[in-house]
Design an enzyme around this catalytic site. Structure first.
Site, mmCIF file in Angstrom:
data_model
loop_
_atom_site.group_PDB
_atom_site.id
_atom_site.type_symbol
_atom_site.label_atom_id
_atom_site.label_comp_id
_atom_site.label_asym_id
_atom_site.label_seq_id
_atom_site.Cartn_x
_atom_site.Cartn_y
_atom_site.Cartn_z
ATOM 1 N N LYS A 1 1.744 -1.198 -0.095
ATOM 2 C CA LYS A 1 0.356 -0.343 -0.479
ATOM 3 C C LYS A 1 0.846 0.866 0.193
ATOM 4 O O LYS A 1 2.036 1.733 0.837
ATOM 5 C CB LYS A 1 -0.608 0.148 1.469
ATOM 6 C CG LYS A 1 -2.063 1.260 1.132
ATOM 7 C CD LYS A 1 -2.867 1.202 2.382
ATOM 8 C CE LYS A 1 -3.608 2.407 2.675
ATOM 9 N NZ LYS A 1 -4.197 2.414 3.729
ATOM 10 N N LYS B 1 -2.691 -1.719 -3.685
ATOM 11 C CA LYS B 1 -3.281 -0.644 -3.870
ATOM 12 C C LYS B 1 -2.048 0.866 -3.570
ATOM 13 O O LYS B 1 -0.949 0.667 -3.180
ATOM 14 C CB LYS B 1 -3.836 -0.550 -2.679
ATOM 15 C CG LYS B 1 -5.087 0.829 -2.405
ATOM 16 C CD LYS B 1 -5.622 1.099 -1.124
ATOM 17 C CE LYS B 1 -6.318 2.134 -0.663
ATOM 18 N NZ LYS B 1 -6.978 1.717 0.270
#
Length: 327
Positions: free
Chosen positions: A195, A250
């Protein structure tokens, strides 16, 4: 003339031919739809920076879930926005908190839809960070204890999958141990393993009311530097070693190379998160008539599958499900 060359166009000569040799597909089974749940009644509030996305109170959530079920979308990921926030994010692990209520409600009325619980503190803390703050620093190990309590509370409410998104070191190991200790050893962990500290999250922070307010005013000390590639493999391997069952990359579109790297180096189910900024840009351009929204969205999601994703968390899930039914 006796030219020697390959005739690749033979396999593109008709729609039927192209369909027969197509390598990657978007299916309804690939889709995970995010939902934002708030306290109160009769609330369906559109998120200004995310046209077509809403915050729902529990009574309106049931109406939305019926639409999702009719579209055969197999899974939702839930984000809760409580009325009360404090420095420890206590509503995150309140067994009667807004997210826990939403989980119980969905599983009671739609037991076949998978409910994924986002496991973080940023929506619940008054400072907006994903862990505890001490001397203007997000502290790691003490935060793990609160995240374990949150995961266990979500599992008790009936969540099918725990999805920790906080990016604390050791969060998968801590949550796995905490779930196992409370007899939730069969609940899988969908880890936000990779992330990045991305500018593409802006609209989400409007939706979840989770922008950092005090301490460090960004999340760069715990989310990854967008310039780094090899670091993703280290993060990935740590989460695999600690017991993750799924991995998430992400954001999606600016990190397709990372998705491919992760796919090439692991055999766990892989998820990409088509994040709020990616959604908002397409919606804005489509509303201005600059692009063909359907073709753009399908092309973008196909690129995620081509990069190696098995599943996609996307705010376009309902639109895509409708398009697939029409096609």
């Amino acid at each position: 003339m006796n030219l020697q060359f390959n005739r690749h166009r033979r396999l593109r000569s008709s729609e039927t031919m192209r369909s027969m040799v197509r390598e990657n597909f978007i299916r309804k089974e690939d889709l995970i739809y995010p939902l934002f749940i708030v306290e109160g009644e009769n609330i369906k509030k559109e998120i200004s920076s995310m046209p077509g996305q809403y915050q729902f109170s529990l009574d309106q959530l049931e109406i939305e879930m019926k639409v999702i079920a009719q579209l055969n979308i197999p899974a939702v990921i839930l984000f809760g926005i409580p009325d009360h926030k404090d420095d420890l994010g206590t509503e995150a692990y309140n067994d009667n908190g807004i997210l826990q209520k939403a989980i119980r409600q969905i599983k009671a009325s739609h037991p076949d839809i998978l409910v994924i619980a986002d496991t973080c503190l940023c929506e619940y803390t008054d400072h907006g960070h994903c862990g505890m703050i001490e001397h203007d620093c997000v502290i790691n190990d003490e935060s793990l204890e609160l995240l374990v309590k949150t995961a266990v509370s979500q599992a008790k409410a009936g969540a099918d999958i725990i999805a920790p998104s906080n990016m604390m070191d050791g969060f998968v190991a801590a949550i796995r141990a905490g779930l196992d200790e409370k007899d939730f050893e069969n609940i899988p962990i969908m880890s936000y393993a990779v992330k990045y500290a991305s500018a593409f999250y802006g609209p989400f922070r409007d939706a979840a009311d989770s922008a950092p307010r005090t301490g460090p005013f960004d999340r760069k000390t715990y989310q990854m530097d967008p310039a780094n590639r090899l670091e993703a493999l280290r993060e990935m391997q740590s989460d695999i070693d600690e017991g993750a069952d799924f991995l998430i990359v992400k954001p999606a579109l600016s990190y397709l190379d990372i998705t491919r790297d992760v796919r090439n180096n692991c055999n766990l189910p892989l998820v990409t998160y088509n994040v709020s900024g990616e959604y908002a840009m397409v919606k804005a351009a489509a509303q201005n008539g600059w692009i063909d929204e359907k073709r753009i969205v399908i092309e973008q999601l196909t690129s995620m599958k081509r990069a190696g994703a098995d599943m996609i968390i996307t705010y376009f899930a309902k639109d895509v499900a409708k398009w697939l039914s029409e096609d």
